[in-house]
Design a protein around this motif. Sequence first.
Motif, PDB file in Angstrom:
ATOM      1  N   LEU A 167      -9.023   8.859   4.072  1.00 37.72           N
ATOM      2  CA  LEU A 167      -8.211   8.160   4.666  1.00 37.72           C
ATOM      3  C   LEU A 167      -8.340   6.561   4.327  1.00 37.72           C
ATOM      4  O   LEU A 167      -7.520   5.816   3.742  1.00 37.72           O
ATOM      5  CB  LEU A 167      -8.194   8.242   6.265  1.00 37.72           C
ATOM      6  N   PRO A 168      -9.517   6.233   4.527  1.00 39.36           N
ATOM      7  CA  PRO A 168      -9.919   4.911   4.028  1.00 39.36           C
ATOM      8  C   PRO A 168      -9.820   4.551   2.434  1.00 39.36           C
ATOM      9  O   PRO A 168      -9.218   3.498   1.813  1.00 39.36           O
ATOM     10  CB  PRO A 168     -11.558   4.521   4.541  1.00 39.36           C
ATOM     11  N   LEU A 169     -10.004   5.704   1.766  1.00 43.59           N
ATOM     12  CA  LEU A 169      -9.715   5.693   0.259  1.00 43.59           C
ATOM     13  C   LEU A 169      -8.404   5.427  -0.111  1.00 43.59           C
ATOM     14  O   LEU A 169      -7.835   4.398  -0.878  1.00 43.59           O
ATOM     15  CB  LEU A 169     -10.188   6.936  -0.486  1.00 43.59           C
ATOM     16  N   PHE A 170      -7.478   5.951   0.852  1.00 43.68           N
ATOM     17  CA  PHE A 170      -6.062   5.801   0.594  1.00 43.68           C
ATOM     18  C   PHE A 170      -5.486   4.237   0.852  1.00 43.68           C
ATOM     19  O   PHE A 170      -4.773   3.649   0.014  1.00 43.68           O
ATOM     20  CB  PHE A 170      -5.212   6.660   1.461  1.00 43.68           C
ATOM     21  N   LEU A 171      -6.224   3.863   1.897  1.00 40.74           N
ATOM     22  CA  LEU A 171      -5.692   2.358   2.142  1.00 40.74           C
ATOM     23  C   LEU A 171      -6.370   1.381   0.925  1.00 40.74           C
ATOM     24  O   LEU A 171      -5.526   0.580   0.742  1.00 40.74           O
ATOM     25  CB  LEU A 171      -6.454   1.932   3.536  1.00 40.74           C
ATOM     26  N   PHE A 231      -6.933   2.324  -2.142  1.00 34.28           N
ATOM     27  CA  PHE A 231      -6.094   2.555  -3.298  1.00 34.28           C
ATOM     28  C   PHE A 231      -4.660   1.948  -3.129  1.00 34.28           C
ATOM     29  O   PHE A 231      -4.078   1.504  -4.205  1.00 34.28           O
ATOM     30  CB  PHE A 231      -5.957   3.915  -3.573  1.00 34.28           C
TER      31      PHE A 231
END
Lengths: 316, 302
Positions: free
Chosen positions: B148-152, B154
């Motif tokens: 989830l944090p990676l998505f934000l 990216f």
Amino acid sequence: MATVIEPATADPSAGAPARRRTGRPGRSNRAWIGFVLPFLVPFVLFYVVPICYAIGQSLTKTERTGGIFGEATTRFAGLEQYGRVFSDPGFREGVGRVLLFGVVQVPVMLGFALLLALLLDSTAARLNRFFRIAYFLPYAIPGVIAALMWAFLYSPQLSPIVKALDDGGIGIDFLGSGTILWSIANVVTWTYTGYNMLIIFAALQAIPQSVYEAAKVDGAGALRTAWSIKVPLVLPALVLTAVFSIIGTLQLFTEPVVFRAISTNVPSDFTPNLLAFNTASANNYPLAAAMSVVLALATFILSSTFLRSTSKRAGL
Amino acid sequence: MSGSLAQRASRAQASARQDGRRSTTDSPLAIGIAMVLLIIAAVYFLVPIYWLVVNATKTQPDLIGSNGFLFSTWNLGRNLSDLFSRSDGIFLRWGLNSLLYAGLGAAVGTFLSAMAGYALAKYSFRGREALFTLILGGVLVPATALALPLFLIFARVGLTDTYWSVFLPSVVSPFGVYLSRIFAAASVPDELIDAARLDGASEWRVFVTVGLRLMSPALVTIFLFQFVVIWNNFLLPLIMLRSSELWPITYGLFSWQSQVSRDPSLQILTVTGSLVSVIPLIVTFLALQRYWQAGLTAGSDR
């Protein structure tokens, strides 16, 4: 000849003192940086930074001024999101569900794996290879596809198993609200038992033969040898498999998502991970981040506590 | 410590076979019970795969109407051509995507892990153990909590819905570093490194000619396991990718399955597609048996 070469190999520092000192692994040799950095940079970018980002994000909240169409502002909110996570009945229920799942499924799976490993270790070798491969095969099948396959085998309309049980007078709804958690547990057990079995089996094979001879001299039977010699000696392997299983259980996501597509009995907050995913899908990032952090922390604490509390007994 | 891990493992198996552990203590009854249990377990593990094979050959009406454990009208050829022609051959595209994510990702990841593990085993420097502990901590962090944090992150740099968004995070494998360090410590003798240095080889050359060469059987194991992890990863593509032409095969099949109520013909394609997609994995695993078995030995070798 030999006397000339020998000192150089036996005591290399005598040959080229200056070079040796820098060449020796250590001290002033900085070559390690070049080897570690290519891993460390992406590790920091894709592991450390996201964790820090999630923590930062979880300490904020988004507020809208002037009604729902008003401007959104993000501001510092302290531990407010964490308060919401812990007071969310859906999250609490989800945590309870995966804990119940873990308490039942992990011991069942590891017990099953241990039993198979012990049986394989003590029976004739001829069919051994076949069994090992057959048990391991499910591990090569992606979780999504394993869940899809089992979904067919659980389906009241399609499953030959349900039909056979029905004909035998046993009516089971594998996708019912009370049973679906255990149907998912079966998919997980099916996928990972063989993998865990092989780790334990490898540890069994590494036990030196002399240990068994001693047991035989003492007159220990096969069962007693298995229980009081083999099991204690493969305990480190069991601990390793248990830690990985605990991590996997708390992350439970793929199977519930697939089953959600075919059954109404998997709500959007079925597992904490599913809830975090759906919370993020609803654009509530600070809350989703707080859930991720809680989940990561819980996983970390649970698995490291388990490692520490068992490592003494397992002799790690 | 002589010989590769694979050799050690097979030697251990061979000696186990020869020494006849079961010899005097096991009665025929005990052996019989053990055999029955082993066979029941094999049936449990193989039945779903058997079901998949049988049903991939059926027509859509037979998938629903006929006994799931018995063959009926043979329709495999037709299913396959439907599978590969559906939506302009999107299935093949998904397969190639999976191969790219998992194959290239695991290759790059294994190489990075090998370098880091080699350095952690063969160089001593201040903070080495702290660094190793940090990396090991990464093993215990659930990958899903990172997604989830990676998505934000990216999303901020405009990387979501690209190949990179799935490929880049997949390259990092802390567990691979852990295994590499064990393998390097066990299979690369210090004397050989010293000898190569004496010959005037650079540190990089020493790593490539001595380290990589001796670690190579173990690296196949690391590659294989990382390959499976990336191939199986479902959450990351689900979060990152919107465009169906970037999906891996698992996501694609899942999306078909989710649309079955709207388009029932997708059901048989999901079954056939599942079979086709697991065949390469099973073949790879069978072909590389000795490597993953050796790798599992090392994994429990703390």
